[in-house]
Design an enzyme around this catalytic site. Structure first.
Site, PDB file in Angstrom:
ATOM      1  N   HIS A  80       0.813  -1.229   0.000  1.00  0.00           N
ATOM      2  CA  HIS A  80       0.000   0.000   0.000  1.00  0.00           C
ATOM      3  C   HIS A  80       0.846   1.278   0.000  1.00  0.00           C
ATOM      4  CE1 HIS A  80      -3.618  -2.269   0.373  1.00  0.00           C
ATOM      5  NE2 HIS A  80      -3.324  -2.742   1.560  1.00  0.00           N
ATOM      6  N   ASP A 116      -2.931 -10.595  -2.449  1.00  0.00           N
ATOM      7  CA  ASP A 116      -3.486 -10.085  -1.185  1.00  0.00           C
ATOM      8  C   ASP A 116      -4.948  -9.680  -1.424  1.00  0.00           C
ATOM      9  OD1 ASP A 116      -2.267  -8.688   1.569  1.00  0.00           O
ATOM     10  OD2 ASP A 116      -4.026  -7.635   0.777  1.00  0.00           O
ATOM     11  N   HIS A 118      -6.408  -7.111  -0.562  1.00  0.00           N
ATOM     12  CA  HIS A 118      -6.517  -5.673  -0.840  1.00  0.00           C
ATOM     13  C   HIS A 118      -5.745  -5.304  -2.105  1.00  0.00           C
ATOM     14  CE1 HIS A 118      -6.899  -6.131   3.607  1.00  0.00           C
ATOM     15  NE2 HIS A 118      -7.923  -5.322   3.399  1.00  0.00           N
ATOM     16  N   ASP A 200      -4.808 -12.679   3.350  1.00  0.00           N
ATOM     17  CA  ASP A 200      -6.025 -12.183   3.987  1.00  0.00           C
ATOM     18  C   ASP A 200      -7.282 -12.414   3.149  1.00  0.00           C
ATOM     19  OD1 ASP A 200      -4.888 -10.363   2.272  1.00  0.00           O
ATOM     20  OD2 ASP A 200      -4.776  -8.719   3.718  1.00  0.00           O
TER      21      ASP A 200
HETATM   22 ZN   LIG Z   1      -4.218  -7.091   2.681  1.00  0.00          ZN
END
Ligand SMILES: [Zn+2]
Length: 259
Positions: A80, A116, A118, A200
């Site tokens: 991120h 991931d 995200h 995740d």
């Molecule tokens: Zn994540």
């Protein structure tokens, strides 16, 4: 316990300023280095006086893993973090820093696959204008789900975003991988594939609003399919916050990468 199963593991090392500055602005490094008490850098990211050391160790370990086709078991995660700030638990973009280190060693075309749950907005930002790096991400995409980027319209020749609705499981993830990610990576024909390996999307993940149903076998298969896409494959740990399941999932991915 996990490391006992992999006797050829090595200790990591800290990244150098020069290695980090291939990706990040000097002001971010100075900010992290100056932290001498617990601080909140942005709503999702806290840091303390030990965070700078941890971030440099994660980045340097990612470099060593990528240079030897290994798997970097590191925290904090990185995908991120764009060049100029810490964001979403991430202080430095480990994958981007490692990829630049590989290029400094002469590796040419590099692809990143990010599974991931995200979207890796930071990694996408770093390489958005760089046509020698392919970024392909599978992630949950839904209203109010972090970070909100990586939607269906956010695509270009070397940026492939595959948004998945909440509740997707192994069939949906593997089908999306085969339909969108694998053909793009094959077409790109990388010398090296670096995987942003987050766990995740697992069915037992309890992180806020993460709602995917990937199983241990699903991660093993995702890793196996990644390994089939390039002559060299390395991976760096991203998210995955259920500490009961994370060791099993990392082990499954390691088995998949080396299958
Ligand atoms: Zn994540």
């Amino acid at each position: 316990m996990l490391l006992d199963a992999f006797p050829d593991h090595i200790e990591g090392r800290a990244a150098t300023d020069q290695e980090v500055l291939r990706v990040h602005r000097p002001a971010l490094l100075e900010l992290l280095r100056s932290i001498d008490r617990p601080v909140q850098l942005e709503p999702n990211t806290v840091a303390s006086e030990t965070s700078y050391g941890a971030a440099m160790l994660a980045a340097g370990t990612a470099i060593e893993a990528v240079l030897r086709d290994g798997f970097a078991l590191v925290r904090p995660p990185g995908h991120h973090a764009p060049p100029d700030r810490a964001f979403g638990f991430c202080l430095l973009n480990n994958v981007a820093i490692a990829l630049e280190a590989a290029r400094a060693e002469g590796v040419g075309r590099v692809a990143i696959v990010d599974f991931d749950v995200h979207h890796g907005n930071g990694t996408q930002d770093v390489f958005w204008d760089d046509e020698s790096v392919l970024y392909a991400s599978l992630h949950q995409f839904a209203p109010f789900f972090f970070p909100g980027t990586g939607g269906p319209d956010e695509q270009r020749e070397t940026t492939i975003n595959v948004p998945l609705p909440p509740g997707s499981g192994d069939p949906e993830w593997l089908d999306a991988f085969d339909t969108h990610v694998a053909p793009a990576v094959r077409r790109f024909d990388p010398e090296l594939l670096v995987v942003s390996a987050g766990f995740d999307a697992h069915e037992a993940e309890d992180l806020y609003r993460a709602d995917q149903r990937v199983t241990e076998e699903g991660f093993r298969e995702l890793a196996r399919r990644c390994a089939a896409l390039a002559p060299r494959v390395a991976a760096v740990l991203e998210g995955g916050y259920n500490l009961q399941t994370l060791p099993r999932l990392v082990t499954a991915a390691l088995e998949g990468f080396s299958a």
